[in-house]
Design a protein around this motif. Structure first.
Motif, PDB file in Angstrom:
ATOM      1  N   ALA A   9       0.833  -1.204   0.000  1.00 39.56           N
ATOM      2  CA  ALA A   9       0.000   0.000   0.000  1.00 39.56           C
ATOM      3  C   ALA A   9       0.865   1.251   0.000  1.00 39.56           C
ATOM      4  O   ALA A   9       0.583   2.210  -0.733  1.00 39.56           O
ATOM      5  N   ILE A  10       1.915   1.256   0.802  1.00 40.85           N
ATOM      6  CA  ILE A  10       2.820   2.411   0.827  1.00 40.85           C
ATOM      7  C   ILE A  10       3.519   2.548  -0.523  1.00 40.85           C
ATOM      8  O   ILE A  10       3.615   3.632  -1.087  1.00 40.85           O
ATOM      9  N   TRP A  11       3.976   1.441  -1.054  1.00 43.37           N
ATOM     10  CA  TRP A  11       4.642   1.459  -2.356  1.00 43.37           C
ATOM     11  C   TRP A  11       3.704   1.967  -3.452  1.00 43.37           C
ATOM     12  O   TRP A  11       4.112   2.727  -4.319  1.00 43.37           O
ATOM     13  N   SER A  12       2.432   1.549  -3.386  1.00 50.12           N
ATOM     14  CA  SER A  12       1.480   1.977  -4.414  1.00 50.12           C
ATOM     15  C   SER A  12       1.236   3.482  -4.374  1.00 50.12           C
ATOM     16  O   SER A  12       0.910   4.086  -5.390  1.00 50.12           O
ATOM     17  N   GLN A  13       1.404   4.084  -3.208  1.00 48.70           N
ATOM     18  CA  GLN A  13       1.204   5.535  -3.100  1.00 48.70           C
ATOM     19  C   GLN A  13       2.434   6.328  -3.525  1.00 48.70           C
ATOM     20  O   GLN A  13       2.346   7.529  -3.745  1.00 48.70           O
ATOM     21  N   GLN A  14       3.569   5.655  -3.652  1.00 45.23           N
ATOM     22  CA  GLN A  14       4.797   6.329  -4.064  1.00 45.23           C
ATOM     23  C   GLN A  14       5.130   6.077  -5.523  1.00 45.23           C
ATOM     24  O   GLN A  14       6.037   6.686  -6.060  1.00 45.23           O
ATOM     25  N   SER A  15       4.436   5.150  -6.158  1.00 41.89           N
ATOM     26  CA  SER A  15       4.742   4.757  -7.525  1.00 41.89           C
ATOM     27  C   SER A  15       4.024   5.632  -8.529  1.00 41.89           C
ATOM     28  O   SER A  15       3.033   6.291  -8.216  1.00 41.89           O
ATOM     29  N   ALA A  16       4.489   5.577  -9.768  1.00 38.87           N
ATOM     30  CA  ALA A  16       3.855   6.313 -10.852  1.00 38.87           C
ATOM     31  C   ALA A  16       2.530   5.652 -11.214  1.00 38.87           C
ATOM     32  O   ALA A  16       2.428   4.433 -11.263  1.00 38.87           O
ATOM     33  N   HIS A  17       1.532   6.459 -11.442  1.00 37.98           N
ATOM     34  CA  HIS A  17       0.235   5.956 -11.872  1.00 37.98           C
ATOM     35  C   HIS A  17       0.227   5.832 -13.392  1.00 37.98           C
ATOM     36  O   HIS A  17       1.220   6.133 -14.058  1.00 37.98           O
ATOM     37  N   ALA A  18      -0.876   5.452 -13.963  1.00 44.57           N
ATOM     38  CA  ALA A  18      -0.975   5.257 -15.405  1.00 44.57           C
ATOM     39  C   ALA A  18      -0.651   6.527 -16.179  1.00 44.57           C
ATOM     40  O   ALA A  18      -0.123   6.477 -17.274  1.00 44.57           O
ATOM     41  N   SER A  19      -0.927   7.669 -15.598  1.00 38.63           N
ATOM     42  CA  SER A  19      -0.652   8.938 -16.290  1.00 38.63           C
ATOM     43  C   SER A  19       0.823   9.294 -16.241  1.00 38.63           C
ATOM     44  O   SER A  19       1.250  10.246 -16.884  1.00 38.63           O
ATOM     45  N   GLY A  20       1.612   8.558 -15.488  1.00 36.47           N
ATOM     46  CA  GLY A  20       3.036   8.839 -15.365  1.00 36.47           C
ATOM     47  C   GLY A  20       3.365   9.776 -14.218  1.00 36.47           C
ATOM     48  O   GLY A  20       4.522  10.008 -13.916  1.00 36.47           O
ATOM     49  N   ALA A  21       2.350  10.317 -13.556  1.00 36.06           N
ATOM     50  CA  ALA A  21       2.588  11.204 -12.421  1.00 36.06           C
ATOM     51  C   ALA A  21       2.889  10.379 -11.180  1.00 36.06           C
ATOM     52  O   ALA A  21       2.317   9.318 -10.972  1.00 36.06           O
ATOM     53  N   VAL A  22       3.808  10.879 -10.413  1.00 34.96           N
ATOM     54  CA  VAL A  22       4.168  10.182  -9.180  1.00 34.96           C
ATOM     55  C   VAL A  22       3.006  10.294  -8.201  1.00 34.96           C
ATOM     56  O   VAL A  22       2.334  11.314  -8.140  1.00 34.96           O
ATOM     57  N   GLY A  23       2.772   9.226  -7.432  1.00 29.06           N
ATOM     58  CA  GLY A  23       1.683   9.218  -6.460  1.00 29.06           C
ATOM     59  C   GLY A  23       1.868  10.286  -5.398  1.00 29.06           C
ATOM     60  O   GLY A  23       2.950  10.839  -5.219  1.00 29.06           O
ATOM     61  N   GLY A  24       0.805  10.591  -4.701  1.00 28.55           N
ATOM     62  CA  GLY A  24       0.826  11.625  -3.675  1.00 28.55           C
ATOM     63  C   GLY A  24       1.573  11.222  -2.419  1.00 28.55           C
ATOM     64  O   GLY A  24       1.807  12.042  -1.551  1.00 28.55           O
ATOM     65  N   GLY A  25       1.945   9.988  -2.305  1.00 28.38           N
ATOM     66  CA  GLY A  25       2.650   9.501  -1.133  1.00 28.38           C
ATOM     67  C   GLY A  25       1.689   9.045  -0.054  1.00 28.38           C
ATOM     68  O   GLY A  25       0.531   9.475  -0.015  1.00 28.38           O
ATOM     69  N   PRO A  26       2.158   8.162   0.802  1.00 30.93           N
ATOM     70  CA  PRO A  26       1.291   7.669   1.873  1.00 30.93           C
ATOM     71  C   PRO A  26       1.111   8.713   2.958  1.00 30.93           C
ATOM     72  O   PRO A  26       1.991   9.532   3.201  1.00 30.93           O
ATOM     73  N   GLY A  27      -0.033   8.677   3.601  1.00 29.49           N
ATOM     74  CA  GLY A  27      -0.290   9.570   4.722  1.00 29.49           C
ATOM     75  C   GLY A  27       0.352   9.036   5.988  1.00 29.49           C
ATOM     76  O   GLY A  27       0.755   7.872   6.074  1.00 29.49           O
ATOM     77  N   ILE A  28       0.451   9.882   6.987  1.00 23.99           N
ATOM     78  CA  ILE A  28       1.066   9.505   8.261  1.00 23.99           C
ATOM     79  C   ILE A  28       0.307   8.359   8.926  1.00 23.99           C
ATOM     80  O   ILE A  28       0.914   7.492   9.553  1.00 23.99           O
ATOM     81  N   GLY A  29      -1.007   8.315   8.758  1.00 19.85           N
ATOM     82  CA  GLY A  29      -1.792   7.241   9.354  1.00 19.85           C
ATOM     83  C   GLY A  29      -1.431   5.883   8.784  1.00 19.85           C
ATOM     84  O   GLY A  29      -1.339   4.893   9.511  1.00 19.85           O
ATOM     85  N   MET A  30      -1.207   5.830   7.465  1.00 22.58           N
ATOM     86  CA  MET A  30      -0.842   4.563   6.835  1.00 22.58           C
ATOM     87  C   MET A  30       0.536   4.097   7.287  1.00 22.58           C
ATOM     88  O   MET A  30       0.742   2.912   7.567  1.00 22.58           O
ATOM     89  N   ILE A  31       1.477   5.024   7.401  1.00 22.57           N
ATOM     90  CA  ILE A  31       2.840   4.658   7.806  1.00 22.57           C
ATOM     91  C   ILE A  31       2.853   4.153   9.247  1.00 22.57           C
ATOM     92  O   ILE A  31       3.444   3.105   9.546  1.00 22.57           O
TER      93      ILE A  31
END
Length: 158
Positions: free
Chosen positions: A115-137
């Motif tokens: 889940a953390i990795w998915s928030q840091q990875s590039a999405h289909a549009s090529g934009a980098v994800g917004g990053g995980p929130g503090i709650g998820m970490i």
């Protein structure tokens, strides 16, 4: 058959009672101080549901499916296994439920990493994800520590 109250009858009853206590003891775990730590970690997982997880959404919103599939899977496993199975294991003190909490906790830990990795990875549009929130970490760290505590508890009866 021995008469009630005879030494042979009292000895038989005492033997049955000792055997029943031994059977109950062999199926339960003794948590001690570890039980307090586990309960605090379960509480931390509950509190993390109020903080941001993914895409600016709180953990409970992520659990409801408003922030993507992988974060939702982690929210479901950390809540289902970490909170509910953990609480049942704390209350019942059953050895096999402690094993379920331990193994499920490690599964939820892997989900958290993804889940953390998915928030840091590039999405289909090529934009980098917004990053995980503090709650998820923090929930991921709590899940790892909780899984470790349950594993130590489960192995203490092996």
């Amino acid at each position: 058959m021995s008469e009630p109250g005879t030494p042979a009858e009292v000895e038989r009853q005492l033997g049955e009672e000792i055997d029943s206590v031994g059977r109950v003891w062999s199926r339960t775990i003794e948590l001690g101080r570890r039980g307090f730590t586990i309960s605090v970690l379960i509480f931390v997982l509950l509190i993390m549901q109020l903080l941001p997880w993914a895409e600016g959404r709180a953990g409970w919103e992520t659990l409801a499916g408003h922030a993507g599939g992988v974060p939702q899977l982690f929210a479901a496993t950390s809540t289902g296994i970490g909170v509910f199975v953990g609480a049942v294991a704390l209350v019942s003190r059953r050895w096999w439920i402690a094993w379920c909490a331990a193994l499920g906790g490690w599964f939820a830990s892997v989900d958290g990493l993804l889940a953390i990795w998915s928030q840091q990875s590039a999405h289909a549009s090529g934009a980098v994800g917004g990053g995980p929130g503090i709650g998820m970490i923090v929930a991921w760290i709590a899940t790892i520590v909780l899984a470790t505590m349950w594993m130590r508890t489960a192995f203490s009866r092996a």
